[in-house]
Scaffold this active site. Structure first.
Site, PDB file in Angstrom:
ATOM      1  N   TRP A  72       1.999   7.318 -41.642  1.00  0.00           N
ATOM      2  CA  TRP A  72       2.583   6.697 -42.826  1.00  0.00           C
ATOM      3  C   TRP A  72       1.504   5.978 -43.652  1.00  0.00           C
ATOM      4  O   TRP A  72       0.477   6.537 -43.960  1.00  0.00           O
ATOM      5  CB  TRP A  72       3.747   5.779 -42.435  1.00  0.00           C
ATOM      6  CG  TRP A  72       4.922   6.519 -41.857  1.00  0.00           C
ATOM      7  CD1 TRP A  72       5.235   6.666 -40.544  1.00  0.00           C
ATOM      8  CD2 TRP A  72       5.943   7.236 -42.581  1.00  0.00           C
ATOM      9  NE1 TRP A  72       6.380   7.423 -40.385  1.00  0.00           N
ATOM     10  CE2 TRP A  72       6.837   7.778 -41.617  1.00  0.00           C
ATOM     11  CE3 TRP A  72       6.213   7.471 -43.932  1.00  0.00           C
ATOM     12  CZ2 TRP A  72       7.954   8.543 -41.968  1.00  0.00           C
ATOM     13  CZ3 TRP A  72       7.326   8.220 -44.285  1.00  0.00           C
ATOM     14  CH2 TRP A  72       8.175   8.741 -43.322  1.00  0.00           C
ATOM     15  N   SER A  73       1.723   4.707 -43.992  1.00  0.00           N
ATOM     16  CA  SER A  73       0.838   4.046 -44.960  1.00  0.00           C
ATOM     17  C   SER A  73      -0.531   3.674 -44.408  1.00  0.00           C
ATOM     18  O   SER A  73      -1.401   3.246 -45.173  1.00  0.00           O
ATOM     19  CB  SER A  73       1.515   2.807 -45.540  1.00  0.00           C
ATOM     20  OG  SER A  73       2.520   3.200 -46.446  1.00  0.00           O
ATOM     21  N   THR A  74      -0.755   3.843 -43.130  1.00  0.00           N
ATOM     22  CA  THR A  74      -2.115   3.701 -42.630  1.00  0.00           C
ATOM     23  C   THR A  74      -3.015   4.747 -43.293  1.00  0.00           C
ATOM     24  O   THR A  74      -4.240   4.599 -43.325  1.00  0.00           O
ATOM     25  CB  THR A  74      -2.127   3.817 -41.094  1.00  0.00           C
ATOM     26  OG1 THR A  74      -1.273   2.783 -40.562  1.00  0.00           O
ATOM     27  CG2 THR A  74      -3.504   3.631 -40.503  1.00  0.00           C
TER      28      THR A  74
END
Length: 389
Positions: A72-74
């Protein structure tokens, strides 16, 4: 009730960091971990590289050394890294108007929006005003055209508002206009390919057999969910629920085949630690220089502390974004050094860089927790790392 057992943990952990292994095991025993991996590098040396559990909710596939998972947003950290590489080479001016690279972006009063506003989630484009389906999100040209035509949701440059899905298309289109490459292609050609880092934006079909299946933790009942959504402002709803995505979507072949540089990076914990470790080692990866030390300092320049317009309802505190990553700050989201920085992913994953301690950390998992950031599993691992120093 019999407490959950700890699965066999594989990998290696230096004796000095035994507390990290204990914290990793505790996540399985006490925090509903399904499958996960954690890697810690200090001074460029790997001191922790552990994995365990299951790659699927049915517990039929063990998590292996090379298991990949959507983080995801990593993903936003590696996407920001691409922009900083271009800036370091003199090809991108972070203080230039976005429209200098992407002329169509000047529409609807956005001619003064700067590249640094994109990187710091201050562009006012946290989500699209019109309904945007997952299938439309997968269409790069359509999504970037809608963003270019859109009027900002607030005055750009004045406040941060987390651009959960739009960040990657905004920063990524600037990268594409300069290089002719989508950000994942640039990342592979310039960074992950030469360095042998097992991380991609999107997932090639040939690697699908290595991918872990994401699963949500048990969700609150309908009334609790309704109450949570009722707290969201229109800006937050645009950012977090347009389009609505979750584990089922991210497990689909369509999501994996798409190019979503805000949210569909796939990699191992080792890969995340290596990518964030480039920032931690002031631009170096082994003998290879990716960024200058000055570029790393520029990347972690705070852009102003504030109550984020999207995440404010979930955080009872101010936060501060640097140029593409979050600063640890007073809340110690990335350890006790307030100038350490990193990024969390939806459900719990994270990457961390601390240049003073030369720590690069990657934590990935497939049981998605309910926290917007600072998942307890991540925090207990970070705490254990710093206690070992």
């Amino acid at each position: 009730m019999t407490p959950p057992s700890v699965p066999q943990i594989e990998g290696r952990c230096d004796e000095r960091f035994a507390g990290v292994r204990a914290a990793f095991e505790a996540n399985f025993r006490d925090r509903d971990e399904l499958g996960a991996a954690v890697t810690v590098q200090v001074g460029g040396e790997t001191v922790v590289d552990l994995w365990g559990g299951w790659a699927d909710p049915g517990r039929t596939r063990p998590w292996r050394r090379d298991t990949l998972v959507n983080v995801w947003s990593t993903t936003k950290g590696p996407t920001a890294l691409c922009a900083h590489v271009l800036a370091d080479r003199g090809l991108l001016d972070l203080d230039a108007p976005v429209a200098a690279y992407w002329p169509e972006f000047a529409a609807a009063g956005k001619s003064a929006v700067l590249v640094r506003h994109l990187l710091s989630h201050r562009a006012g484009l946290a989500g699209l005003r019109e309904p945007h389906s997952p299938a439309e999100l997968y269409d790069w040209e359509l999504t970037t055209a809608r963003l270019a035509a859109m009027e900002p949701l607030w005055e750009p440059g004045t406040r941060s508002g987390y651009h959960a899905m739009t960040y990657g298309h905004l920063v990524g289109e600037v990268i594409r206009r300069i290089t002719g490459l989508l950000p994942g292609e640039f990342l592979r050609r310039e960074i992950t390919g030469p360095l042998g880092i097992d991380f991609t934006i999107g997932l090639a079909e040939k690697d699908a057999h290595r991918a872990a299946e994401l699963a949500h933790s048990p969700v609150p009942d309908r009334s609790e969910r309704a109450a949570a959504f009722a707290q969201l402002t229109p800006t937050a709803l645009a950012a977090l629920a347009n389009p609505p995505v979750g584990a089922a979507q991210a497990n689909s072949p369509e999501w994996r085949a798409a190019h979503i540089p805000a949210a569909n990076g796939h990699g191992t914990a080792r890969a995340v630690a290596e990518l964030y470790g480039i920032f931690a080692r002031r631009g170096r990866s082994g003998d290879h220089r990716v960024l200058s030390p000055e570029a790393v300092e520029r990347a972690r320049q705070g852009q102003g502390s504030c109550r984020d317009l999207v995440l404010g309802a979930g955080f009872d505190r101010d936060t501060e974004l640097a140029l593409g990553l979050w600063l640890s700050g007073p809340s110690a989201s990335y350890g006790p050094n307030p100038r350490a920085f990193g990024h969390d992913g939806f459900g719990g994953s994270c990457g961390l860089a601390d240049p003073e301690a030369e720590i690069g950390l990657g934590y990935v998992m497939n049981r998605m927790g309910p926290h917007l950031a600072d998942d307890p599993r991540k925090m207990t691992l970070i705490d254990a790392v710093y206690k070992a120093l």
